[in-house]
Design a protein around this motif. Structure first.
Motif, PDB file in Angstrom:
ATOM      1  N   ILE A  37      37.451  41.860  22.011  1.00 25.20           N
ATOM      2  CA  ILE A  37      37.507  40.461  22.453  1.00 25.20           C
ATOM      3  C   ILE A  37      38.602  40.281  23.499  1.00 25.20           C
ATOM      4  CG2 ILE A  37      37.887  38.084  21.704  1.00 25.20           C
ATOM      5  CD1 ILE A  37      36.782  38.846  18.994  1.00 25.20           C
ATOM      6  N   PHE A  38      39.703  40.977  23.330  1.00 26.55           N
ATOM      7  CA  PHE A  38      40.814  40.933  24.286  1.00 26.55           C
ATOM      8  C   PHE A  38      40.367  41.403  25.668  1.00 26.55           C
ATOM      9  CE2 PHE A  38      44.630  43.262  25.989  1.00 26.55           C
ATOM     10  CZ  PHE A  38      45.366  42.141  26.332  1.00 26.55           C
ATOM     11  N   LEU A  39      39.651  42.522  25.702  1.00 29.03           N
ATOM     12  CA  LEU A  39      39.183  43.065  26.982  1.00 29.03           C
ATOM     13  C   LEU A  39      38.077  42.201  27.582  1.00 29.03           C
ATOM     14  CD1 LEU A  39      39.143  46.898  26.231  1.00 29.03           C
ATOM     15  CD2 LEU A  39      40.744  45.640  27.682  1.00 29.03           C
ATOM     16  N   LEU A  40      37.202  41.689  26.715  1.00 27.75           N
ATOM     17  CA  LEU A  40      36.131  40.823  27.213  1.00 27.75           C
ATOM     18  C   LEU A  40      36.717  39.561  27.840  1.00 27.75           C
ATOM     19  CD1 LEU A  40      33.017  40.777  27.266  1.00 27.75           C
ATOM     20  CD2 LEU A  40      33.097  39.344  25.235  1.00 27.75           C
ATOM     21  N   SER A  41      37.777  39.039  27.248  1.00 27.70           N
ATOM     22  CA  SER A  41      38.451  37.870  27.821  1.00 27.70           C
ATOM     23  C   SER A  41      39.106  38.223  29.155  1.00 27.70           C
ATOM     24  CB  SER A  41      39.504  37.345  26.840  1.00 27.70           C
ATOM     25  OG  SER A  41      38.915  36.952  25.619  1.00 27.70           O
ATOM     26  N   ALA A  42      39.642  39.445  29.251  1.00 32.32           N
ATOM     27  CA  ALA A  42      40.264  39.885  30.505  1.00 32.32           C
ATOM     28  C   ALA A  42      39.242  40.002  31.625  1.00 32.32           C
ATOM     29  CB  ALA A  42      40.968  41.223  30.295  1.00 32.32           C
ATOM     30  N   SER A  43      37.973  40.240  31.259  1.00 31.51           N
ATOM     31  CA  SER A  43      36.938  40.387  32.294  1.00 31.51           C
ATOM     32  C   SER A  43      36.692  39.082  33.045  1.00 31.51           C
ATOM     33  CB  SER A  43      35.633  40.875  31.661  1.00 31.51           C
ATOM     34  OG  SER A  43      35.007  39.865  30.888  1.00 31.51           O
ATOM     35  N   PHE A  44      37.140  37.950  32.496  1.00 29.09           N
ATOM     36  CA  PHE A  44      36.997  36.684  33.221  1.00 29.09           C
ATOM     37  C   PHE A  44      37.845  36.694  34.493  1.00 29.09           C
ATOM     38  CE2 PHE A  44      35.334  35.280  29.170  1.00 29.09           C
ATOM     39  CZ  PHE A  44      34.392  34.324  29.523  1.00 29.09           C
ATOM     40  N   ILE A  45      38.918  37.476  34.497  1.00 28.38           N
ATOM     41  CA  ILE A  45      39.743  37.591  35.713  1.00 28.38           C
ATOM     42  C   ILE A  45      39.003  38.395  36.759  1.00 28.38           C
ATOM     43  CG2 ILE A  45      41.929  38.424  36.654  1.00 28.38           C
ATOM     44  CD1 ILE A  45      43.150  38.030  33.873  1.00 28.38           C
ATOM     45  N   GLY A  46      38.463  39.560  36.362  1.00 29.14           N
ATOM     46  CA  GLY A  46      37.634  40.363  37.262  1.00 29.14           C
ATOM     47  C   GLY A  46      38.416  41.085  38.333  1.00 29.14           C
ATOM     48  N   GLY A  47      37.736  41.342  39.462  1.00 30.62           N
ATOM     49  CA  GLY A  47      38.335  42.056  40.582  1.00 30.62           C
ATOM     50  C   GLY A  47      38.937  41.101  41.598  1.00 30.62           C
ATOM     51  N   CYS A  48      39.354  41.671  42.711  1.00 28.44           N
ATOM     52  CA  CYS A  48      39.941  40.867  43.795  1.00 28.44           C
ATOM     53  C   CYS A  48      38.839  40.171  44.589  1.00 28.44           C
ATOM     54  CB  CYS A  48      40.758  41.764  44.729  1.00 28.44           C
ATOM     55  SG  CYS A  48      42.156  42.596  43.947  1.00 28.44           S
ATOM     56  N   ALA A  49      39.214  39.109  45.286  1.00 29.63           N
ATOM     57  CA  ALA A  49      38.281  38.447  46.193  1.00 29.63           C
ATOM     58  C   ALA A  49      37.900  39.433  47.295  1.00 29.63           C
ATOM     59  CB  ALA A  49      38.926  37.209  46.801  1.00 29.63           C
ATOM     60  N   GLY A  50      36.644  39.384  47.743  1.00 31.57           N
ATOM     61  CA  GLY A  50      36.212  40.303  48.784  1.00 31.57           C
ATOM     62  C   GLY A  50      35.956  41.704  48.272  1.00 31.57           C
ATOM     63  N   SER A  51      35.841  41.857  46.938  1.00 24.98           N
ATOM     64  CA  SER A  51      35.524  43.153  46.342  1.00 24.98           C
ATOM     65  C   SER A  51      34.114  43.093  45.771  1.00 24.98           C
ATOM     66  CB  SER A  51      36.524  43.496  45.233  1.00 24.98           C
ATOM     67  OG  SER A  51      36.289  42.696  44.079  1.00 24.98           O
ATOM     68  N   THR A  52      33.689  44.188  45.129  1.00 23.21           N
ATOM     69  CA  THR A  52      32.378  44.195  44.499  1.00 23.21           C
ATOM     70  C   THR A  52      32.459  43.826  43.018  1.00 23.21           C
ATOM     71  OG1 THR A  52      32.592  46.579  44.091  1.00 23.21           O
ATOM     72  CG2 THR A  52      31.454  45.907  46.101  1.00 23.21           C
ATOM     73  N   GLY A  53      33.636  43.411  42.545  1.00 21.61           N
ATOM     74  CA  GLY A  53      33.805  43.032  41.149  1.00 21.61           C
ATOM     75  C   GLY A  53      33.327  41.623  40.866  1.00 21.61           C
ATOM     76  N   GLY A  54      33.189  41.302  39.576  1.00 21.86           N
ATOM     77  CA  GLY A  54      32.760  39.971  39.169  1.00 21.86           C
ATOM     78  C   GLY A  54      33.927  39.147  38.662  1.00 21.86           C
ATOM     79  N   GLY A  55      33.618  38.171  37.791  1.00 22.18           N
ATOM     80  CA  GLY A  55      34.662  37.333  37.224  1.00 22.18           C
ATOM     81  C   GLY A  55      35.131  36.238  38.163  1.00 22.18           C
ATOM     82  N   LEU A  56      36.201  35.555  37.745  1.00 19.47           N
ATOM     83  CA  LEU A  56      36.755  34.460  38.540  1.00 19.47           C
ATOM     84  C   LEU A  56      37.406  34.956  39.832  1.00 19.47           C
ATOM     85  CD1 LEU A  56      38.423  32.479  35.615  1.00 19.47           C
ATOM     86  CD2 LEU A  56      36.581  31.605  37.061  1.00 19.47           C
ATOM     87  N   LYS A  57      37.840  36.176  39.868  1.00 19.49           N
ATOM     88  CA  LYS A  57      38.599  36.851  40.921  1.00 19.49           C
ATOM     89  C   LYS A  57      40.098  36.606  40.710  1.00 19.49           C
ATOM     90  CE  LYS A  57      34.983  38.437  43.094  1.00 19.49           C
ATOM     91  NZ  LYS A  57      33.937  37.940  42.210  1.00 19.49           N
TER      92      LYS A  57
END
Length: 482
Positions: free
Chosen positions: A334-354
């Motif tokens: 759950i801790f890691l799943l919550s961290a995924s909301f942050i995601g990658g940097c803007a202008g990257s191929t990652g998801g999340g809020l950025k």
């Protein structure tokens, strides 16, 4: 008013462009003689004919695209793209997917979510496995960005398509004066990273097919693998470290890669506040997870390379697995799943809020606390020593609110199907953040969820990939007023 025939012309061109990529898995089928080539040839002709039918009658209708038309084309094409992408899954008789599941696999691939309903990957034709990886790779950078790069027929409206699809709060920033040159630069860097990743994975022990396939899903941050056990199949610390390094590079703003290559200096990475924050978050997560595992589950003897890769993979919304995180101490998934909301940097191929949005939200919260103490003081927010315009701050808050709204609505719909609150949280988080990792009742795959849940996940995948507003704006009355 909308220039409908111009819109149809552009969509037809983009579909024709996509049809060409159907020939690549057909070539793989020819090389490995796995008998799956026919489904991709059929899909190629189906997509090509549809593209030509849309383009030919409207080929002379060219108008400068407005911002509104740019948003509409991007959403329309992603819907059409997901539909065309489902053709091979529908035609194939190895996996026997129904219509809903075929669409689910297509959209999950293109949005780089990486959620799947397919099992026994080790026994599937190479061409079909390659196709899933290719879809993720095309969706990672965005096929519309590719179109802007190589189809000057799109004309001056290319900027509107680029702005509608590129991730991040500062969508008007360009690496080159011309938008087509910016798109070409993005794809050049994308291809360079993919090539380097494939070579490194091959040198580390993967065969050529696996190296290319996994480089596609690594650089796109999609998380698909050609094996049921994902990266755990290889059981190689070298491969784990290589994938981790390229995941971090892919989670970085591609503008930084351009600046580093253009100036032959790696110091630009450390000077960027968002990238430093991104690394800091990953390091803290790794330390916490390693500490908890080694203290509470010392009998597991889990190597540090697996912990690092697993943490980076989930936090950066990739979805690779080298260990079953459902067997980790209960707080960590759950801790890691919550961290995924942050995601990658803007202008990257990652998801999340950025990362940059979360950073600005934190800075804004700190500013409000200071204002409580000194209400008459004037505080400005700075990012990389530059003052952030208040309009950007407002946009970030609006984005965060819309993200939360979509999350809650999706959560309540899925709970309404009979799935408990915890598993519903897992499902929505995984799809909206373009993560794809299953926890709880969907820890193995998403084959057993209902068709309604699959369609909600598809919509959430699109919301996550198109960054909420691009899709949400179509549901506002203002958008459709002349």
């Amino acid at each position: 008013m909308m220039h409908w025939r111009s819109i149809i012309r552009i969509v037809g061109l983009l579909i024709a462009l996509l049809s060409i990529f159907m020939l690549l898995p057909a070539l793989v089928a020819l090389i490995y003689r796995d008998g799956a080539g026919a489904i991709f040839v059929r899909s190629f002709f189906a997509a090509l004919v549809l593209g030509c039918v849309l383009w030919l009658p409207n080929r002379n209708h060219r108008h400068e695209l407005t911002t509104r038309e740019g948003f509409f084309i991007v959403v329309l094409f992603w819907l059409v793209l997901g539909t065309i992408g489902a053709f091979p899954f529908i035609f194939d008789n190895h996996i026997n997917l129904n219509l809903t599941t075929a669409f689910f696999e297509s959209f999950s691939s293109l949005t780089t979510t990486g959620a799947t309903t397919i099992v026994h990957l080790d026994h599937l034709p190479k061409a079909l496995l390659f196709y899933r990886q290719l879809l993720q790779w095309l969706g990672g950078m965005g096929i519309i960005v590719l179109a802007v790069a190589i189809l000057p027929l799109l004309g001056v409206g290319g900027m509107q398509l680029y702005r509608a699809e590129i991730p991040g709060p500062q969508k008007d920033s360009k690496m080159r004066p011309r938008i087509a040159e910016t798109a070409k630069t993005l794809w050049s860097i994308y291809i360079l990273l993919t090539t380097l990743c494939a070579i490194c994975l091959w040198l580390a022990g993967m065969n050529v097919f696996d190296a290319i396939s996994h480089s596609f899903s690594t650089i796109s941050m999609g998380g698909f693998s050609t094996h049921d056990n994902n990266l755990a199949y290889f059981n190689s610390p070298a491969i784990n470290y290589i994938v981790t390094i390229f995941l971090i590079l892919s989670g970085c703003n591609f503008a930084l890669h351009f600046a580093a290559l253009n100036g032959f200096s790696i110091s630009v990475y450390w000077r960027d506040q968002e990238f430093r924050t991104f690394l800091f978050i990953l390091i803290i997560l790794i330390i916490i997870c390693a500490f908890v595992i080694y203290v509470y589950q010392p009998q597991r003897h889990l190597s540090i390379d697996k912990i690092i890769l697993q943490v980076v993979s989930i936090a950066a919304t990739v979805g690779f697995t080298v260990d079953d995180i459902n067997t980790w101490p209960s707080s960590l998934p759950i801790f890691l799943l919550s961290a995924s909301f942050i995601g990658g940097c803007a202008g990257s191929t990652g998801g999340g809020l950025k990362v940059v949005r979360v950073l600005l939200l934190f800075m804004q919260g700190s500013r409000e606390l200071k204002r409580l103490i000194h209400p008459n003081a004037i505080y400005t927010l700075k990012l990389n020593n530059r003052v952030v315009p208040e309009r950007i701050i407002e946009a970030v808050w609006g984005f965060f609110s819309a993200y939360a709204l979509v999350f809650l609505v999706s959560l309540f719909i899925i709970m309404g199907t009979g799935i408990d609150a915890t598993d519903s949280f897992y499902i929505v988080s995984s799809s909206l953040n373009n993560l794809g990792v299953g926890l709880g009742s969907v820890s193995d795959n998403f084959a057993n969820v209902s068709d309604l849940v699959k369609w909600v996940m598809v919509v959430d995948m699109l919301f996550g990939r198109l960054e909420i507003f691009t899709l949400l704006v179509l549901f506002t009355p203002t958008f459709w007023r002349s």
